[in-house]
Design a protein around this motif. Structure first.
Motif, mmCIF file in Angstrom:
data_model
loop_
_atom_site.group_PDB
_atom_site.id
_atom_site.type_symbol
_atom_site.label_atom_id
_atom_site.label_comp_id
_atom_site.label_asym_id
_atom_site.label_seq_id
_atom_site.Cartn_x
_atom_site.Cartn_y
_atom_site.Cartn_z
ATOM 1 N N GLN A 1 2.498 -0.201 -11.509
ATOM 2 C CA GLN A 1 1.838 0.871 -10.751
ATOM 3 C C GLN A 1 0.317 0.796 -10.935
ATOM 4 O O GLN A 1 -0.440 0.938 -9.977
ATOM 5 N N ARG B 1 -5.226 -2.829 -7.154
ATOM 6 C CA ARG B 1 -5.211 -3.668 -5.955
ATOM 7 C C ARG B 1 -5.667 -2.860 -4.741
ATOM 8 O O ARG B 1 -6.512 -3.304 -3.969
ATOM 9 N N THR B 2 -5.081 -1.668 -4.583
ATOM 10 C CA THR B 2 -5.440 -0.831 -3.429
ATOM 11 C C THR B 2 -6.913 -0.465 -3.470
ATOM 12 O O THR B 2 -7.605 -0.501 -2.441
ATOM 13 N N GLU C 1 -1.085 11.295 -1.634
ATOM 14 C CA GLU C 1 -2.391 11.258 -0.977
ATOM 15 C C GLU C 1 -2.264 10.392 0.277
ATOM 16 O O GLU C 1 -1.854 9.226 0.184
ATOM 17 N N PHE D 1 -7.064 5.006 7.526
ATOM 18 C CA PHE D 1 -7.570 3.780 8.149
ATOM 19 C C PHE D 1 -8.793 4.177 8.960
ATOM 20 O O PHE D 1 -8.717 5.120 9.757
ATOM 21 N N PRO E 1 7.173 21.064 -5.955
ATOM 22 C CA PRO E 1 7.756 20.139 -6.919
ATOM 23 C C PRO E 1 7.752 20.747 -8.316
ATOM 24 O O PRO E 1 6.785 21.363 -8.720
ATOM 25 N N ARG F 1 3.612 5.997 -5.343
ATOM 26 C CA ARG F 1 3.872 5.761 -6.779
ATOM 27 C C ARG F 1 5.239 5.083 -6.960
ATOM 28 O O ARG F 1 6.029 5.416 -7.863
ATOM 29 N N GLY F 2 5.501 4.141 -6.064
ATOM 30 C CA GLY F 2 6.821 3.509 -5.994
ATOM 31 C C GLY F 2 7.135 2.546 -7.124
ATOM 32 O O GLY F 2 8.293 2.183 -7.318
ATOM 33 N N THR G 1 3.894 1.427 -1.250
ATOM 34 C CA THR G 1 4.474 1.527 -2.594
ATOM 35 C C THR G 1 3.467 2.133 -3.565
ATOM 36 O O THR G 1 3.816 2.960 -4.411
ATOM 37 N N GLU G 2 2.216 1.726 -3.404
ATOM 38 C CA GLU G 2 1.170 2.276 -4.289
ATOM 39 C C GLU G 2 0.962 3.757 -4.023
ATOM 40 O O GLU G 2 0.953 4.573 -4.948
ATOM 41 N N LYS H 1 3.200 15.405 -2.957
ATOM 42 C CA LYS H 1 1.848 15.200 -3.498
ATOM 43 C C LYS H 1 1.368 13.757 -3.287
ATOM 44 O O LYS H 1 0.796 13.141 -4.186
ATOM 45 N N GLN I 1 9.589 18.970 -10.945
ATOM 46 C CA GLN I 1 10.000 17.986 -11.934
ATOM 47 C C GLN I 1 8.783 17.367 -12.602
ATOM 48 O O GLN I 1 7.848 16.973 -11.935
ATOM 49 N N LEU J 1 -0.948 -2.002 -8.882
ATOM 50 C CA LEU J 1 -0.973 -1.635 -7.456
ATOM 51 C C LEU J 1 -2.152 -0.720 -7.158
ATOM 52 O O LEU J 1 -2.823 -0.858 -6.124
ATOM 53 N N ASN J 2 -2.424 0.218 -8.064
ATOM 54 C CA ASN J 2 -3.559 1.127 -7.881
ATOM 55 C C ASN J 2 -4.866 0.339 -7.828
ATOM 56 O O ASN J 2 -5.715 0.586 -6.971
ATOM 57 N N GLN K 1 -12.193 -3.658 2.514
ATOM 58 C CA GLN K 1 -12.163 -3.201 3.911
ATOM 59 C C GLN K 1 -13.511 -2.588 4.321
ATOM 60 O O GLN K 1 -14.051 -2.917 5.374
ATOM 61 N N HIS L 1 0.841 -1.201 0.000
ATOM 62 C CA HIS L 1 0.000 0.000 0.000
ATOM 63 C C HIS L 1 0.878 1.254 0.000
ATOM 64 O O HIS L 1 0.579 2.230 -0.703
ATOM 65 N N ALA M 1 8.620 9.877 -5.367
ATOM 66 C CA ALA M 1 7.249 9.822 -5.870
ATOM 67 C C ALA M 1 7.052 10.748 -7.076
ATOM 68 O O ALA M 1 5.973 11.296 -7.273
ATOM 69 N N GLN N 1 8.360 13.612 -7.600
ATOM 70 C CA GLN N 1 8.424 15.028 -7.242
ATOM 71 C C GLN N 1 9.798 15.321 -6.638
ATOM 72 O O GLN N 1 10.499 14.414 -6.196
ATOM 73 N N ASP O 1 4.702 17.452 0.510
ATOM 74 C CA ASP O 1 5.865 17.866 -0.296
ATOM 75 C C ASP O 1 5.948 17.079 -1.602
ATOM 76 O O ASP O 1 6.512 17.546 -2.586
#
Lengths: 185, 249
Positions: B90, B96-97, A161, A165, B52, A93-94, A89-90, A159, B54, B93-94, B104, A87, A125, A127, A157
């Motif tokens: 990615q 999945r989340t 989100e 929980f 930011p 944006r890992g 990593t998601e 961005k 970049q 993962l998005n 949940q 989660h 991420a 940025q 810093d």
């Protein structure tokens, strides 16, 4: 004649000694031997630390300034729970931006002092954020130098989100504790 | 050449050497340190936490920095697989989340009808005047319990489907609380299949005016075990919980 010989001696001294001084002032290269980077995440119901030992770093001191680069893959941070790590990593944006890069810049004069105040550029991420005069404590350990400190990262810093929980988001602050051992090459 | 000129030439030569040799030494050192250029004077960041700037692009090794003296990502020995962005992963993962967030929420919502079904279970048997169970149950109580059970079952399996069909991330061995959470699904999952089946049997027996008997008599105990496993599973995935709402931030 005596004056001439004095001048010749001075010139010879300059010719021999100045290059030596210049050589000692030239590049020195540092390499990270061991590293522990930990982020801390706070939620009213959870206090979580995610740790990575996979960071690598290199530093070059040149012309009175030092530039260090530390990089660590996002997915190597382990909080003790695979689900939470995925989660994280998601949310950061890992997968799209798999590396965290920290560039530190500080005066060469500080490299031997107890406290190093570095200007940091952090790429994370997708940025980039800058932090000025971040203090790191330096401890000499034999031939190695241990550097410890905390980078005051925040979700906003970069961005990110903030994950939540039970509809309550985590705190914006995600300070990253740095503990690295460096040796001079 | 007269001695004065010789002395002057000698001094000029040595002076030239004394100025030129250090430059050579520095140039040589720089060359060994893989950087032939001189670094411009560094400028510390003027502002803190600049916004930011970049553009969003895959996190490939950074391009040559402002000075060739500065170390680059390629110096650190990471493999391209580690440094290249993977938009497909990615996206997975998005997704999945997103699915696990629904899992949940629905899981917590399911708790309400599940608890209500558990509470109304004993009420499904009507009581006689003297407090004894009578063979003919109250249809209203029984139907209400059955309806709640049906809603719980539907919600439960919808909740489960969001976890089952969420994308699996390869090379990601599971550890931590999630393992206990998943292990408990092997208790409450079969329980949620068995409970309605046994409940249906019990319902038929009661409607036939019979005392609930045989395997149908396990409907209650199986339901209780299922609810306990389900509740534990929710706590497990949230563990460790630090309740500190009362503490000052």
């Amino acid at each position: 004649m005596k004056r001439n010989s004095q001048l010749a001696f001075l010139s010879a001294f300059l010719a021999l000694f100045v290059p030596h001084c210049a050589a000692t002032q030239s590049d020195t290269t540092w390499v990270a031997d061991q590293s522990t980077l930990s982020y801390h995440m706070s939620h009213p119901m959870h206090e979580v630390d995610g740790t990575s030992h996979a960071a690598r770093g290199k530093g070059v001191c040149h012309a009175g300034w030092c530039d260090f680069l530390i990089a660590v893959p996002v997915k190597t941070f382990d909080s003790g729970d695979t689900n939470r790590d995925l989660h994280m990593t998601e949310a950061t944006r890992g997968a799209q931006f798999p590396m965290v890069l920290v560039r530190a810049h500080f005066a060469l004069a500080e490299i031997a002092s107890q406290w190093i105040h570095a200007d940091l550029e952090v790429q994370f991420a997708g940025q980039t954020a800058h932090y000025t005069q971040v203090p790191f404590e330096r401890t000499q350990q034999g031939n190695e130098v241990r550097i410890t400190g905390t980078i005051p990262l925040t979700c906003s810093d970069f961005k990110i989100e903030r994950p939540s929980f039970l509809t309550v988001p985590i705190k914006n602050e995600i300070p990253v504790r740095v503990d690295m051992t460096w040796r001079q090459q | 050449m007269n001695p004065g000129m010789l002395s002057l030439s000698l001094r000029a030569g040595i002076l030239t050497l004394s100025l030129f040799i250090p430059t050579l030494a520095i140039a040589q050192n720089s060359a060994t340190a893989q950087a032939p250029q001189q670094k411009p004077a560094p400028q510390p960041a003027a502002q803190q936490q600049t916004p930011p700037s970049q553009p969003e692009q895959p996190n490939a090794p950074s391009p040559a920095s402002s000075s060739s003296q500065e170390p680059s990502l390629s110096d650190l020995g990471f493999t391209p697989q580690q440094t290249q962005g993977n938009p497909k992963l990615q996206a997975e993962l998005n997704k999945r989340t997103e699915m696990l967030k629904i899992h949940q929420r629905l899981g917590l919502i399911t708790l309400a009808p599940m608890a209500a079904t558990l509470i109304t279970g004993p009420m499904a048997k009507a009581k006689g005047r003297n407090g004894q169970t009578i063979t003919e149950p109250s249809n209203a109580n029984l139907d209400f319990h059955a309806a709640l059970g049906g809603a719980t079952t539907a919600l439960y399996f919808t909740t489960a489907s969001y976890a089952i069909f969420a994308p699996k991330i390869p090379n990601n061995p599971k550890h931590g609380a999630i393992r206990f959470h998943e292990a408990l699904s092997f208790v409450h999952g079969p329980g949620m299949i068995l409970t309605p089946i046994l409940g249906y049997d019990a319902y038929k027996q009661e409607n036939a005016g019979e005392k609930v008997h045989g395997i149908a008599s396990l409907h209650g105990p199986v339901a209780i075990a299922t609810v306990c496993a389900y509740g534990t599973s929710i706590v497990a995935v949230s563990w460790p919980i630090h309740l500190k709402f009362w503490e000052k931030r």
